[in-house]
Design a protein around this motif. Structure first.
Motif, mmCIF file in Angstrom:
data_model
loop_
_atom_site.group_PDB
_atom_site.id
_atom_site.type_symbol
_atom_site.label_atom_id
_atom_site.label_comp_id
_atom_site.label_asym_id
_atom_site.label_seq_id
_atom_site.Cartn_x
_atom_site.Cartn_y
_atom_site.Cartn_z
ATOM 1 N N MET A 77 0.811 -1.212 0.000
ATOM 2 C CA MET A 77 0.000 0.000 0.000
ATOM 3 C C MET A 77 0.846 1.264 0.000
ATOM 4 O O MET A 77 0.290 2.366 -0.115
ATOM 5 C CB MET A 77 -0.950 -0.006 1.205
ATOM 6 N N ARG A 78 2.152 1.123 0.106
ATOM 7 C CA ARG A 78 3.029 2.280 -0.035
ATOM 8 C C ARG A 78 2.966 2.854 -1.447
ATOM 9 O O ARG A 78 3.296 4.019 -1.682
ATOM 10 C CB ARG A 78 4.469 1.906 0.312
ATOM 11 N N TYR A 79 2.543 2.028 -2.428
ATOM 12 C CA TYR A 79 2.482 2.461 -3.819
ATOM 13 C C TYR A 79 1.097 2.967 -4.216
ATOM 14 O O TYR A 79 0.987 3.850 -5.070
ATOM 15 C CB TYR A 79 2.885 1.305 -4.742
ATOM 16 N N ALA A 80 0.036 2.404 -3.666
ATOM 17 C CA ALA A 80 -1.328 2.817 -3.994
ATOM 18 C C ALA A 80 -2.256 2.304 -2.902
ATOM 19 O O ALA A 80 -1.970 1.280 -2.270
ATOM 20 C CB ALA A 80 -1.743 2.282 -5.363
ATOM 21 N N ILE A 116 -5.254 0.956 -3.182
ATOM 22 C CA ILE A 116 -6.058 -0.218 -3.537
ATOM 23 C C ILE A 116 -5.133 -1.378 -3.863
ATOM 24 O O ILE A 116 -4.486 -1.408 -4.920
ATOM 25 C CB ILE A 116 -6.996 0.088 -4.721
ATOM 26 N N VAL A 117 -5.050 -2.318 -2.947
ATOM 27 C CA VAL A 117 -4.237 -3.529 -3.115
ATOM 28 C C VAL A 117 -5.126 -4.719 -2.782
ATOM 29 O O VAL A 117 -5.757 -4.751 -1.722
ATOM 30 C CB VAL A 117 -2.997 -3.518 -2.206
ATOM 31 N N ALA A 118 -5.204 -5.695 -3.686
ATOM 32 C CA ALA A 118 -6.084 -6.850 -3.506
ATOM 33 C C ALA A 118 -5.281 -8.140 -3.619
ATOM 34 O O ALA A 118 -4.520 -8.314 -4.579
ATOM 35 C CB ALA A 118 -7.192 -6.852 -4.550
ATOM 36 N N PRO A 119 -5.408 -9.047 -2.665
ATOM 37 C CA PRO A 119 -4.745 -10.354 -2.791
ATOM 38 C C PRO A 119 -5.414 -11.200 -3.857
ATOM 39 O O PRO A 119 -6.622 -11.086 -4.098
ATOM 40 C CB PRO A 119 -4.912 -10.970 -1.393
ATOM 41 N N ALA A 138 -2.612 -7.776 -6.602
ATOM 42 C CA ALA A 138 -2.834 -6.782 -7.651
ATOM 43 C C ALA A 138 -2.848 -5.403 -7.021
ATOM 44 O O ALA A 138 -3.426 -5.198 -5.946
ATOM 45 C CB ALA A 138 -4.143 -7.053 -8.375
ATOM 46 N N ILE A 139 -2.204 -4.429 -7.685
ATOM 47 C CA ILE A 139 -2.140 -3.050 -7.214
ATOM 48 C C ILE A 139 -2.724 -2.145 -8.292
ATOM 49 O O ILE A 139 -2.286 -2.193 -9.443
ATOM 50 C CB ILE A 139 -0.690 -2.620 -6.912
ATOM 51 N N PRO A 164 -10.460 -4.553 -2.377
ATOM 52 C CA PRO A 164 -9.298 -4.176 -1.563
ATOM 53 C C PRO A 164 -9.135 -5.092 -0.357
ATOM 54 O O PRO A 164 -10.080 -5.725 0.112
ATOM 55 C CB PRO A 164 -9.622 -2.735 -1.143
ATOM 56 N N LEU A 165 -7.900 -5.130 0.147
ATOM 57 C CA LEU A 165 -7.566 -6.048 1.235
ATOM 58 C C LEU A 165 -8.483 -5.853 2.432
ATOM 59 O O LEU A 165 -9.008 -6.826 2.980
ATOM 60 C CB LEU A 165 -6.106 -5.831 1.649
#
Length: 492
Positions: free
Chosen positions: A79-82, A84-87, A98-99, A225-226
């Motif tokens: 999440m340092r990059y965006a 919305i992060v999904a496993p 996925a980011i 999202p996670l």
């Protein structure tokens, strides 16, 4: 394997594998590089592997919960990059994440700089990774799955050309579907894309079409999202158990008010919900609520639940009361934001509301006729679940009878002056008919991907008694094969 190595539980030297119980016994579920170099593959039986190789294999038990927790920790770090992060889910074997970097890449110097920074940090942490960036999540996964150069950066709008040469396994298909495509010589994504969609769906189901559309961006694939992954549910407990229908409806409305913001942030709407009522004595009552279009309005959902409870009446059987009420979204689809109209809801929305109301009254989902991608008359329509808006029919339809028989009925003693012309007299359902007028023929060829059959020549005829029928000749008339005639329908 990376989790075990980072924890010091699996030394880097020597072949290592994870095993879990599967069909036939213990099967390999993960391998390190040295184990793959020995020719081992995920899914093999552990007993056969040990009998085949001549070097010791260190086997560790699979720990799904520990693997999931490790992946979630990696997602939180990403999440340092965006935001919305999904496993990855089961379709991606749960191995990765996925980011969504849209609107965030400029904060890291651009897309290329972001990918380089991500790859470098993972490498320094001894986490092997294959990274790809594309317009869609499906295209990015396919590029990473294919083992091409990592990180792979696809310019906007060029993902189709990069997808075409990739193997069909990159589409996130089941192993059986991918193997079936390969048996037919369809080894690349371009080979599958070139096939007629109706034939592909008939042979392999809707999964290949769904994955193709998601990879090419023709169908939305919103990320979960996670923090909200599959968490479109809520529950409420009561110190004083509730039993009145009004209390249950109020609880369901409050739960939907809690779920609705999460659905809105994900751009989704509920298409099916499950209301679970836990009685004090341990009994559980479950109600399934189906909708004809995505919805996330608490009042609308509460109204449908009220109709279902009203239909149940005393059948709800609250006993000594319900101590817990759960509401979960079991099916969700993309739902675009819309402007509220001063004139009220549109005709389509009113029809959808009426259909949902009737469905709750009768206790089951409605069905309707919908067009299918087939030119064969008996396959051109089918019964599907009622959805709104309905599937569109073609703008121009050929003349078809009001009553179409599910199975055509043979016509006997057919007399025609020309071998390939319309009939003048025939017998059907133990009655003789004389033809006064005939229009045709309309030739309809069989579907080559389904069966081998002769083309049909259809005629619209009017009998002397006034009855109008739809007849067809099955194949051409020949000296060794007399033409067979069938009645397929009746006009008004």
């Amino acid at each position: 394997m990376t989790r075990l190595q980072r924890a010091g539980l699996a030394p880097e030297e020597g072949p290592h594998a994870l095993a879990a119980v599967g069909p036939g016994g213990l099967r390999l579920v993960a391998l390190n590089g040295q184990a793959r170099a020995l020719g081992l593959a995920v899914g093999e039986l552990l007993g056969r592997v040990r009998a085949r190789i001549g070097v010791p294999l260190r086997v560790h038990p699979a720990e799904p919960e520990a693997e999931r927790d490790a992946l979630h920790r990696l997602c939180r770090w990403a999440m340092r990059y965006a935001p919305i992060v999904a496993p990855f889910g089961p379709a991606e074997a749960c191995h990765g994440l996925a980011i969504d970097i849209e609107g965030a890449s400029h904060l890291h110097g651009g897309e290329a700089a972001l990918l380089d920074d991500l790859a470098g940090r993972l490498a320094r942490s001894r986490i092997p990774a294959r990274i790809a960036l594309a317009d869609t999540m499906g295209a990015a996964f396919a590029l990473a799955r294919s083992g091409r150069a990592s990180p792979a950066l696809v310019p906007p709008g060029e993902h189709a050309a990069h997808l075409a040469p990739l193997p069909v396994e990159a589409l996130r298909l089941d192993a059986e579907v991918a193997a079936g495509l390969r048996r037919l010589g369809l080894r690349r994504i371009a080979d599958v894309e070139a096939l007629p969609r109706s034939g592909l769906a008939r042979r392999f189901g809707l999964a290949p079409l769904l994955r193709l559309d998601q990879a090419h961006g023709r169908r939305a694939e919103p990320l979960a999202p996670l923090d909200e992954a599959r968490s479109f549910s809520a529950a409420r407990g009561f110190l004083d158990p509730i039993g009145r229908q009004s209390d249950v409806i109020a609880a369901a409305r409050a739960l939907m008010e809690e779920i609705a913001p999460r659905l809105e942030r994900a751009g989704l709407g509920a298409c099916a919900l499950r209301l679970t009522l836990h009685r004090v004595d341990g009994a559980v009552r479950t109600l399934e609520i189906g909708l004809s279009r995505p919805e996330r309005g608490p009042e609308r959902i509460a109204g449908l639940i009220a109709l279902r409870l009203e239909r149940l009446g005393a059948g709800l059987d609250a006993g000594f009361g319900f101590e817990t009420v759960d509401l979960a979204v079991t099916s969700a689809e993309p739902m675009a934001a819309k402007q509220a109209s001063l004139g009220g809801s549109g005709a389509g929305e009113r029809v959808a509301n009426l259909a949902d109301t009737i469905a709750q009254r009768i206790g089951r989902r409605l069905q309707r006729l919908a067009p299918r991608e087939s030119h064969v008359p008996e396959r051109a329509e089918g019964i599907v679940s009622w959805v709104a808006p309905p599937l569109p029919y073609p703008a121009i339809l050929p003349a078809r009878p009001l009553v179409l028989f599910a199975r055509s009925e043979a016509a006997q003693d057919v007399f025609a002056t020309a071998p390939d012309g319309p009939p003048h007299r025939f017998r059907w359902r133990a009655r003789e008919y004389r033809v006064a007028r005939a229009e045709g023929p309309e030739r309809i060829a069989p579907e080559w991907w389904r069966e081998q059959a002769e083309p049909r020549d259809y005629y619209r005829i009017e009998c002397e008694a006034g009855r109008r029928l739809w007849l067809y000749r099955d194949g051409p008339h020949g000296p060794e094969r007399p033409a067979a005639w069938f009645v397929h329908g009746m006009f008004a």
